[in-house]
Scaffold this motif. Structure first.
Motif, PDB file in Angstrom:
ATOM      1  N   ILE A 327      73.569  20.164   7.091  1.00 19.90           N
ATOM      2  CA  ILE A 327      73.433  21.288   8.026  1.00 19.90           C
ATOM      3  C   ILE A 327      74.580  21.249   9.040  1.00 19.90           C
ATOM      4  N   ALA A 328      75.284  22.358   9.182  1.00 22.61           N
ATOM      5  CA  ALA A 328      76.342  22.452  10.190  1.00 22.61           C
ATOM      6  C   ALA A 328      75.715  22.573  11.575  1.00 22.61           C
ATOM      7  N   VAL A 329      76.230  21.789  12.521  1.00 25.97           N
ATOM      8  CA  VAL A 329      75.737  21.824  13.902  1.00 25.97           C
ATOM      9  C   VAL A 329      76.866  22.251  14.827  1.00 25.97           C
ATOM     10  N   THR A 330      76.610  23.329  15.556  1.00 28.38           N
ATOM     11  CA  THR A 330      77.529  23.791  16.596  1.00 28.38           C
ATOM     12  C   THR A 330      76.771  23.786  17.927  1.00 28.38           C
ATOM     13  N   LYS A 331      77.455  24.122  18.998  1.00 28.90           N
ATOM     14  CA  LYS A 331      76.776  24.156  20.291  1.00 28.90           C
ATOM     15  C   LYS A 331      75.593  25.117  20.260  1.00 28.90           C
ATOM     16  N   ASP A 332      75.695  26.184  19.472  1.00 27.86           N
ATOM     17  CA  ASP A 332      74.652  27.212  19.439  1.00 27.86           C
ATOM     18  C   ASP A 332      73.347  26.757  18.791  1.00 27.86           C
ATOM     19  N   ASN A 333      73.401  25.748  17.904  1.00 23.86           N
ATOM     20  CA  ASN A 333      72.151  25.373  17.208  1.00 23.86           C
ATOM     21  C   ASN A 333      71.772  23.911  17.393  1.00 23.86           C
ATOM     22  N   ILE A 334      72.325  23.245  18.399  1.00 30.24           N
ATOM     23  CA  ILE A 334      71.942  21.858  18.675  1.00 30.24           C
ATOM     24  C   ILE A 334      70.433  21.749  18.881  1.00 30.24           C
ATOM     25  N   GLN A 335      69.875  22.658  19.673  1.00 31.47           N
ATOM     26  CA  GLN A 335      68.449  22.626  19.980  1.00 31.47           C
ATOM     27  C   GLN A 335      67.599  22.796  18.724  1.00 31.47           C
ATOM     28  N   ASP A 336      68.032  23.651  17.814  1.00 31.66           N
ATOM     29  CA  ASP A 336      67.225  23.970  16.630  1.00 31.66           C
ATOM     30  C   ASP A 336      67.433  23.003  15.465  1.00 31.66           C
ATOM     31  N   THR A 337      68.298  22.022  15.643  1.00 31.95           N
ATOM     32  CA  THR A 337      68.565  21.073  14.549  1.00 31.95           C
ATOM     33  C   THR A 337      68.251  19.640  14.987  1.00 31.95           C
TER      34      THR A 337
END
Length: 352
Positions: A327-337
């Motif tokens: 799963i790619a993790v960026t600042k936008d989805n840190i919370q959801d991953t």
């Protein structure tokens, strides 16, 4: 299983006594400790877990999760780490085989050289599971990992979203690690069409010996010097190499302006993603990896049927494989991953 362990318990003492660098008094201590560590329950599956290293944060997680899962499945486990040495890793395999393991789960330091471990294990009727990294040119029994070409695709894709033209550098992992080769292969699926169009120029392309961040930093400094600091973006193979790259960029006043990829979702890497110094990392849920690998190892030790949906050719054989989704993790989805899964704590990431 019973008779093999009786025979191998004797061999274990001999192996330990002949280990390089041990004094005679040390040998006696090793003999005694070896006897104490051998599994005495004849019907209990004994799993040997051989790691390349425990010098990186993520492998401590693998060790703990894998050991816990094996024990929950009613088996016993012993873990050894070679810390970047082919010779040590082979010796550790010999020791565990001599102690009577039923199956080895191996994170190979050198994908090619680890074929010797498979040969030694099979001679002793011990099965081998390649854990996360594939052992090459050997009759490996099972392979449990993530789709590592997909990891490389995710890395390059996220970087291209930031910068789709210009001078790119590729800072890979250790060339001895088959995963590093696969990461680069996946990244080039994304980059090559843009290179062919003339949009991207790959001005630096270098693997990193032993995944050492200091080596990655030196390589990045070479790339910057070669191009007069005019590097548009960097695809780095993991968070460790990304850290080295970012140190080199910082020294040139470029950190945070040049997109840099990563992988493993290590705490420091995710912190950099949150601060927008690193563009992304790749989250490979280690809980899922360790659970699947432990289940495969224990079933293999019990000679039970193991269902796999695919196979991976390792140069010699089509290895029955379980490949999990990264799963790619960026600042936008840190919370959801990584936060949602409980892999990392939000306060540790943000410092708030």
């Amino acid at each position: 299983m019973k008779y093999r362990r009786i025979l191998f318990s004797i061999l274990a003492v001999i192996l330990l006594a002949s280990a390089a660098g041990c004094s005679s008094s040390q040998n006696e201590e090793h003999k005694a400790s070896a006897k104490a560590r051998l599994i005495t329950e004849d019907e209990k599956v004994y799993v040997g877990f051989i790691l390349d290293t425990l010098q990186d944060e993520r492998w401590y997680r693998d060790k703990e999760l894998f050991e816990t899962q094996v024990k929950e499945l009613g088996a016993e486990v012993k873990t050894l780490a070679a810390n970047g040495s082919t010779e040590v890793q082979i010796s550790q395999a010999e020791l565990l085989i001599a102690e009577g393991v039923d199956v080895l789960a191996v994170v190979p330091y050198d994908a090619e050289a680890a074929a010797e471990i498979v040969e030694l294990a099979h001679k002793a009727d011990v099965k081998v599971v390649s854990y996360d990294r594939l052992i090459k040119n050997a009759d490996v029994d099972y392979y449990v990992s993530f789709d590592n070409e997909k990891v490389g695709e995710l890395q390059a894709s996220e970087i291209v979203k930031k910068k789709s033209k210009g001078k790119f550098a590729y800072i890979g992992g250790a060339e001895t690690d088959n995963n590093a080769v696969l990461f680069r292969k996946g990244a080039m699926k994304v980059l090559q069409p843009l290179i062919d169009k003339g949009d991207i120029e790959l001005v630096y392309d270098q693997y990193t010996e032993k995944w050492d961040p200091a080596v990655a930093e030196r390589n990045m400094k070479k790339a910057l010097k070669k191009e007069g600091n005019k590097i548009t973006a960097v695809v780095a193979a993991n968070d460790g190499t990304a850290g080295g790259v970012i140190k080199a960029l910082s020294a040139s006043g470029l950190a945070g302006t040049v997109p840099v990829s990563g992988q493993d979702a290590e705490l420091e890497g995710v912190r950099r993603v949150y601060k927008e110094i690193q563009s992304m990392t790749v989250y490979k849920p280690i809980v899922t990896l360790a659970k699947n690998a432990a289940e495969v190892a224990v079933k293999a030790g019990r000679n039970e049927n193991i269902a796999t949906e695919t196979s991976v050719h390792n140069g010699k054989a089509d290895v029955p494989s379980i490949l999990l989704e990264p799963i790619a993790v960026t600042k936008d989805n840190i919370q959801d991953t990584v936060v949602k899964d409980g892999y990392l704590d939000k306060k540790d990431i943000t410092g708030e």
